[in-house]
Design an enzyme around this catalytic site. Structure first.
Site, short mmCIF file in Angstrom:
data_model
loop_
_atom_site.label_atom_id
_atom_site.label_comp_id
_atom_site.label_asym_id
_atom_site.label_seq_id
_atom_site.Cartn_x
_atom_site.Cartn_y
_atom_site.Cartn_z
N ASN A 77 25.44 83.00 6.24
CA ASN A 77 26.91 83.09 6.30
C ASN A 77 27.41 81.85 7.03
OD1 ASN A 77 29.58 83.68 6.75
ND2 ASN A 77 29.21 85.47 8.06
N LYS B 256 30.38 80.97 7.50
CA LYS B 256 31.66 81.21 8.16
C LYS B 256 32.64 80.06 7.83
CE LYS B 256 29.20 83.99 11.49
NZ LYS B 256 29.09 84.55 12.82
N HIS C 16 32.75 92.03 7.77
CA HIS C 16 32.14 91.30 8.89
C HIS C 16 32.97 91.58 10.15
CE1 HIS C 16 30.72 88.09 11.46
NE2 HIS C 16 29.67 88.00 10.66
N GLU D 277 33.93 89.72 12.40
CA GLU D 277 34.99 88.72 12.65
C GLU D 277 36.23 89.02 11.82
OE1 GLU D 277 32.47 85.32 11.99
OE2 GLU D 277 31.43 85.75 13.87
N GLU E 185 24.97 94.17 12.28
CA GLU E 185 25.24 93.01 13.13
C GLU E 185 25.92 93.46 14.42
OE1 GLU E 185 25.42 89.13 10.66
OE2 GLU E 185 27.42 89.98 10.73
N GLY F 152 26.29 84.93 17.58
CA GLY F 152 26.60 83.62 18.16
C GLY F 152 26.37 83.53 19.67
N SER G 90 22.26 86.14 16.00
CA SER G 90 21.37 85.20 16.69
C SER G 90 19.96 85.16 16.13
CB SER G 90 21.34 85.51 18.19
OG SER G 90 22.63 85.31 18.76
P1 13P Z 1 24.81 84.05 14.25
O1 13P Z 1 23.51 84.01 13.48
O2 13P Z 1 25.43 82.71 14.45
O3 13P Z 1 24.66 84.84 15.52
O4 13P Z 1 25.87 84.85 13.34
C1 13P Z 1 25.48 86.06 12.77
C2 13P Z 1 26.52 86.46 11.80
O5 13P Z 1 27.64 86.80 12.17
C3 13P Z 1 26.17 86.40 10.38
O6 13P Z 1 27.12 87.04 9.58
#
Ligand code: 13P
Length: 251
Positions: free
Chosen positions: A12, A14, A98, A100, A168, A174, A213
């Site tokens: 992803n 983003k 997601h 976010e 997640e 992150g 992560s």
């Molecule tokens: P990270 O791997 O950067 O922690 O992000 C995970 C994520 O949100 C994937 O959708």
């Protein structure tokens, strides 16, 4: 005993990636042949058409996906993109729900459910994300939250062919922090039990990805846990060498 399913490693990107990032995708495509996993890259919407053209031209096994979609197929929704448009641009899967999107855009389970339905309407695979916040985990509510999100976000008609679930934990995204292996195992086992309860045989075959992560140094130990059928990778999916190293950790 958890069924062994072909792993899916999904990246992803983003809100990252300009045209030169397609070079990085090219390296992923070139290296994909050796992975014993399905690979999916979800670039920003602006790059989907070019990314899928590149993947198609190489005859690679790297699939291209979207990161979100509107629930309607078309209409007066300025700035939004429908699942049909993502399909038209070459996507074969779409991430919905997601954390976010849930946090930044106030997406509720009902909204996520409508989006998953839209993804299926377009004939694509829905990757539905669930996961608890730090406060919810500290309060001993991780299972409750994930259970509620699953029940509210999955439309009826789910099957192993049209659905992937991604666990997640919000606090692991992150941050460089991950749950312990037993914590991952517990929630993945719980998700599997919920899927089997509602989808019977199909529920045993839906892939459940871990996200938060994931990097080359921790991928192998996470990916070998029961009912972890792949990973949804954020930051580490931006670099071909890291993404391919995570894919190579699938055995
Ligand atoms: P990270 O791997 O950067 O922690 O992000 C995970 C994520 O949100 C994937 O959708």
């Amino acid at each position: 005993m958890a069924e062994k399913l072909r792993p899916l490693i999904a990246g992803n990107w983003k809100m990252n990636g300009l045209t030169p990032s397609l070079m990085e995708l090219g390296v992923m495509i070139a290296g994909a042949g050796i992975a014993s996993a399905d690979l999916l890259v979800c670039p920003p919407a602006t790059l989907i058409a070019a990314a899928s053209a590149a993947a198609r031209a190489s005859g690679t096994r790297v699939a291209i996906g979207g990161q979100d979609c509107h629930a309607s197929p078309s209409g007066a929704h300025t700035g939004d993109v429908s699942a049909e448009m993502l399909k038209d641009a070459g996507a074969s899967a779409v991430i919905v729900g997601h954390s976010e999107r849930r946090a930044d855009h106030g997406e509720t389970d009902a909204v996520v459910q409508a989006k998953a339905q839209a993804v299926w309407r377009a004939g694509l695979i829905a990757i539905v994300c669930v996961g608890e916040t730090q406060a919810e985990r500290d309060g001993g509510k991780a299972r409750d939250v994930v259970g509620r999100q699953l029940a509210g976000s999955l439309p009826s008609g789910a099957s192993a062919a049209n659905l992937v679930v991604a666990y997640e934990p919000v606090w692991a995204i992150g941050t460089g922090r991950t749950p312990t292996n037993p914590e991952i195992e517990e929630i993945h086992g719980f998700i599997r039990a919920q899927l089997v309860k509602t989808l019977k045989d199909q529920g045993a075959r839906v892939r459940i990805l871990y996200g938060g992560s994931v990097k080359p140094s921790n991928a192998a130990e996470i990916l070998k846990l029961p009912d972890v059928n792949g990973a949804l990778v954020g930051g580490a999916s931006l670099k071909a060498s890291d993404f391919l190293a995570i894919a190579a950790a699938c055995s």
